[in-house]
Design a protein around this motif. Sequence first.
Motif, PDB file in Angstrom:
ATOM      1  N   MET A 172       0.318 103.562 -25.833  1.00  0.00           N
ATOM      2  CA  MET A 172      -1.117 103.696 -25.716  1.00  0.00           C
ATOM      3  C   MET A 172      -1.544 103.201 -24.341  1.00  0.00           C
ATOM      4  SD  MET A 172      -4.174 101.624 -27.718  1.00  0.00           S
ATOM      5  CE  MET A 172      -3.549 102.058 -29.298  1.00  0.00           C
ATOM      6  N   LYS A 173      -2.349 103.993 -23.691  1.00  0.00           N
ATOM      7  CA  LYS A 173      -2.883 103.605 -22.393  1.00  0.00           C
ATOM      8  C   LYS A 173      -4.319 103.143 -22.592  1.00  0.00           C
ATOM      9  CE  LYS A 173      -3.474 105.218 -17.683  1.00  0.00           C
ATOM     10  NZ  LYS A 173      -3.199 106.308 -16.756  1.00  0.00           N
ATOM     11  N   ILE A 174      -4.614 101.969 -22.041  1.00  0.00           N
ATOM     12  CA  ILE A 174      -5.950 101.389 -22.132  1.00  0.00           C
ATOM     13  C   ILE A 174      -6.480 101.246 -20.714  1.00  0.00           C
ATOM     14  CG2 ILE A 174      -7.298  99.388 -22.856  1.00  0.00           C
ATOM     15  CD1 ILE A 174      -4.861  98.888 -24.848  1.00  0.00           C
ATOM     16  N   THR A 175      -7.666 101.786 -20.480  1.00  0.00           N
ATOM     17  CA  THR A 175      -8.286 101.715 -19.163  1.00  0.00           C
ATOM     18  C   THR A 175      -9.676 101.127 -19.306  1.00  0.00           C
ATOM     19  OG1 THR A 175      -7.109 103.718 -18.478  1.00  0.00           O
ATOM     20  CG2 THR A 175      -8.970 103.036 -17.119  1.00  0.00           C
ATOM     21  N   VAL A 176      -9.960 100.107 -18.508  1.00  0.00           N
ATOM     22  CA  VAL A 176     -11.288  99.508 -18.450  1.00  0.00           C
ATOM     23  C   VAL A 176     -11.785  99.681 -17.027  1.00  0.00           C
ATOM     24  CG1 VAL A 176     -12.630  97.374 -18.623  1.00  0.00           C
ATOM     25  CG2 VAL A 176     -10.804  97.836 -20.273  1.00  0.00           C
ATOM     26  N   GLN A 177     -12.889 100.386 -16.879  1.00  0.00           N
ATOM     27  CA  GLN A 177     -13.480 100.599 -15.557  1.00  0.00           C
ATOM     28  C   GLN A 177     -14.848  99.942 -15.540  1.00  0.00           C
ATOM     29  OE1 GLN A 177     -13.494 104.615 -13.959  1.00  0.00           O
ATOM     30  NE2 GLN A 177     -15.555 104.284 -13.195  1.00  0.00           N
ATOM     31  N   ARG A 178     -15.049  99.089 -14.547  1.00  0.00           N
ATOM     32  CA  ARG A 178     -16.349  98.437 -14.385  1.00  0.00           C
ATOM     33  C   ARG A 178     -16.973  98.975 -13.108  1.00  0.00           C
ATOM     34  NH1 ARG A 178     -16.434  92.344 -12.822  1.00  0.00           N
ATOM     35  NH2 ARG A 178     -16.256  93.313 -10.792  1.00  0.00           N
ATOM     36  N   SER A 179     -18.177  99.496 -13.222  1.00  0.00           N
ATOM     37  CA  SER A 179     -18.852 100.039 -12.047  1.00  0.00           C
ATOM     38  C   SER A 179     -20.264  99.488 -11.981  1.00  0.00           C
ATOM     39  CB  SER A 179     -18.880 101.572 -12.107  1.00  0.00           C
ATOM     40  OG  SER A 179     -19.533 102.001 -13.278  1.00  0.00           O
ATOM     41  N   GLY A 180     -20.862  99.667 -10.825  1.00  0.00           N
ATOM     42  CA  GLY A 180     -22.240  99.220 -10.641  1.00  0.00           C
ATOM     43  C   GLY A 180     -22.319  97.841 -10.042  1.00  0.00           C
ATOM     44  N   GLY A 181     -23.317  97.116 -10.423  1.00  0.00           N
ATOM     45  CA  GLY A 181     -23.555  95.812  -9.834  1.00  0.00           C
ATOM     46  C   GLY A 181     -24.267  95.967  -8.500  1.00  0.00           C
ATOM     47  N   ILE A 182     -24.577  94.861  -7.891  1.00  0.00           N
ATOM     48  CA  ILE A 182     -25.316  94.881  -6.631  1.00  0.00           C
ATOM     49  C   ILE A 182     -24.530  95.583  -5.528  1.00  0.00           C
ATOM     50  CG2 ILE A 182     -26.300  93.407  -4.813  1.00  0.00           C
ATOM     51  CD1 ILE A 182     -27.022  91.442  -7.088  1.00  0.00           C
ATOM     52  N   ALA A 183     -23.200  95.359  -5.469  1.00  0.00           N
ATOM     53  CA  ALA A 183     -22.384  95.964  -4.422  1.00  0.00           C
ATOM     54  C   ALA A 183     -21.920  97.372  -4.785  1.00  0.00           C
ATOM     55  CB  ALA A 183     -21.169  95.090  -4.132  1.00  0.00           C
ATOM     56  N   ALA A 184     -22.169  97.808  -6.014  1.00  0.00           N
ATOM     57  CA  ALA A 184     -21.786  99.144  -6.483  1.00  0.00           C
ATOM     58  C   ALA A 184     -20.288  99.404  -6.314  1.00  0.00           C
ATOM     59  CB  ALA A 184     -22.613 100.216  -5.780  1.00  0.00           C
ATOM     60  N   MET A 185     -19.496  98.376  -6.548  1.00  0.00           N
ATOM     61  CA  MET A 185     -18.041  98.523  -6.462  1.00  0.00           C
ATOM     62  C   MET A 185     -17.485  98.873  -7.836  1.00  0.00           C
ATOM     63  SD  MET A 185     -17.154  97.944  -3.314  1.00  0.00           S
ATOM     64  CE  MET A 185     -15.419  97.700  -3.458  1.00  0.00           C
ATOM     65  N   THR A 186     -16.434  99.678  -7.831  1.00  0.00           N
ATOM     66  CA  THR A 186     -15.754 100.035  -9.072  1.00  0.00           C
ATOM     67  C   THR A 186     -14.408  99.334  -9.109  1.00  0.00           C
ATOM     68  OG1 THR A 186     -16.827 102.188  -9.151  1.00  0.00           O
ATOM     69  CG2 THR A 186     -14.794 101.949 -10.416  1.00  0.00           C
ATOM     70  N   ARG A 187     -14.111  98.717 -10.239  1.00  0.00           N
ATOM     71  CA  ARG A 187     -12.812  98.080 -10.453  1.00  0.00           C
ATOM     72  C   ARG A 187     -12.228  98.652 -11.729  1.00  0.00           C
ATOM     73  NH1 ARG A 187     -13.473  91.731  -9.658  1.00  0.00           N
ATOM     74  NH2 ARG A 187     -11.217  91.828  -9.737  1.00  0.00           N
ATOM     75  N   VAL A 188     -10.910  98.812 -11.733  1.00  0.00           N
ATOM     76  CA  VAL A 188     -10.238  99.412 -12.873  1.00  0.00           C
ATOM     77  C   VAL A 188      -9.047  98.550 -13.260  1.00  0.00           C
ATOM     78  CG1 VAL A 188      -9.045 101.465 -13.734  1.00  0.00           C
ATOM     79  CG2 VAL A 188     -10.911 101.720 -12.090  1.00  0.00           C
ATOM     80  N   TRP A 189      -8.908  98.319 -14.565  1.00  0.00           N
ATOM     81  CA  TRP A 189      -7.748  97.617 -15.108  1.00  0.00           C
ATOM     82  C   TRP A 189      -7.058  98.562 -16.077  1.00  0.00           C
ATOM     83  CZ3 TRP A 189     -12.545  95.531 -14.437  1.00  0.00           C
ATOM     84  CH2 TRP A 189     -12.646  94.437 -13.571  1.00  0.00           C
ATOM     85  N   ILE A 190      -5.732  98.679 -15.960  1.00  0.00           N
ATOM     86  CA  ILE A 190      -4.968  99.594 -16.805  1.00  0.00           C
ATOM     87  C   ILE A 190      -3.852  98.837 -17.501  1.00  0.00           C
ATOM     88  CG2 ILE A 190      -3.503 101.646 -16.861  1.00  0.00           C
ATOM     89  CD1 ILE A 190      -5.044 102.614 -14.368  1.00  0.00           C
ATOM     90  N   VAL A 191      -3.747  99.072 -18.798  1.00  0.00           N
ATOM     91  CA  VAL A 191      -2.673  98.513 -19.607  1.00  0.00           C
ATOM     92  C   VAL A 191      -1.914  99.683 -20.214  1.00  0.00           C
ATOM     93  CG1 VAL A 191      -2.123  97.181 -21.668  1.00  0.00           C
ATOM     94  CG2 VAL A 191      -3.994  96.442 -20.179  1.00  0.00           C
ATOM     95  N   ASP A 192      -0.595  99.703 -20.045  1.00  0.00           N
ATOM     96  CA  ASP A 192       0.252 100.693 -20.695  1.00  0.00           C
ATOM     97  C   ASP A 192       1.039  99.986 -21.786  1.00  0.00           C
ATOM     98  OD1 ASP A 192      -0.228 103.228 -19.504  1.00  0.00           O
ATOM     99  OD2 ASP A 192       0.736 102.526 -17.674  1.00  0.00           O
ATOM    100  N   ALA A 193       0.563 100.102 -22.989  1.00  0.00           N
ATOM    101  CA  ALA A 193       1.245  99.488 -24.134  1.00  0.00           C
ATOM    102  C   ALA A 193       2.225 100.516 -24.693  1.00  0.00           C
ATOM    103  CB  ALA A 193       0.229  99.063 -25.181  1.00  0.00           C
ATOM    104  N   VAL A 194       3.466 100.437 -24.244  1.00  0.00           N
ATOM    105  CA  VAL A 194       4.442 101.448 -24.648  1.00  0.00           C
ATOM    106  C   VAL A 194       5.489 100.913 -25.622  1.00  0.00           C
ATOM    107  CG1 VAL A 194       4.141 102.947 -22.658  1.00  0.00           C
ATOM    108  CG2 VAL A 194       5.746 101.058 -22.518  1.00  0.00           C
TER     109      VAL A 194
END
Length: 100
Positions: A1-23
């Motif tokens: 199972m692949k889990i992706t969490v993407q956080r976007s927005g905020g004052i700086a409008a930066m996007t950060r992504v965390w990925i977990v590959d639960a194999v």
Amino acid sequence: MKITVQRSGGIAAMTRVWIVDAVSSDEKERWVPIVEACPWDEAQAMDRTLNEPDRFMYSIRAGQRRATLPERAVTGPWQELVECAKAEGSESRGTRGGRR
């Protein structure tokens, strides 16, 4: 199972992504209960107008499930999923988003 969490927005409008590959079976055993505890159906029904300027939005994917949540809705099981993904996933920084 692949889990992706993407956080976007905020004052700086930066996007950060965390990925977990639960194999492996051990990884799946750890992550499946966390994913299943989240109220995916409620997230689908949530009004997208809950977005607030200069606040973060989270786009969460786990297998075939998807949810987009404003920062203030990332509580309870959602918060556990997001925090675990941040702590254990591989991180990448996305691009700076433009304001519209």
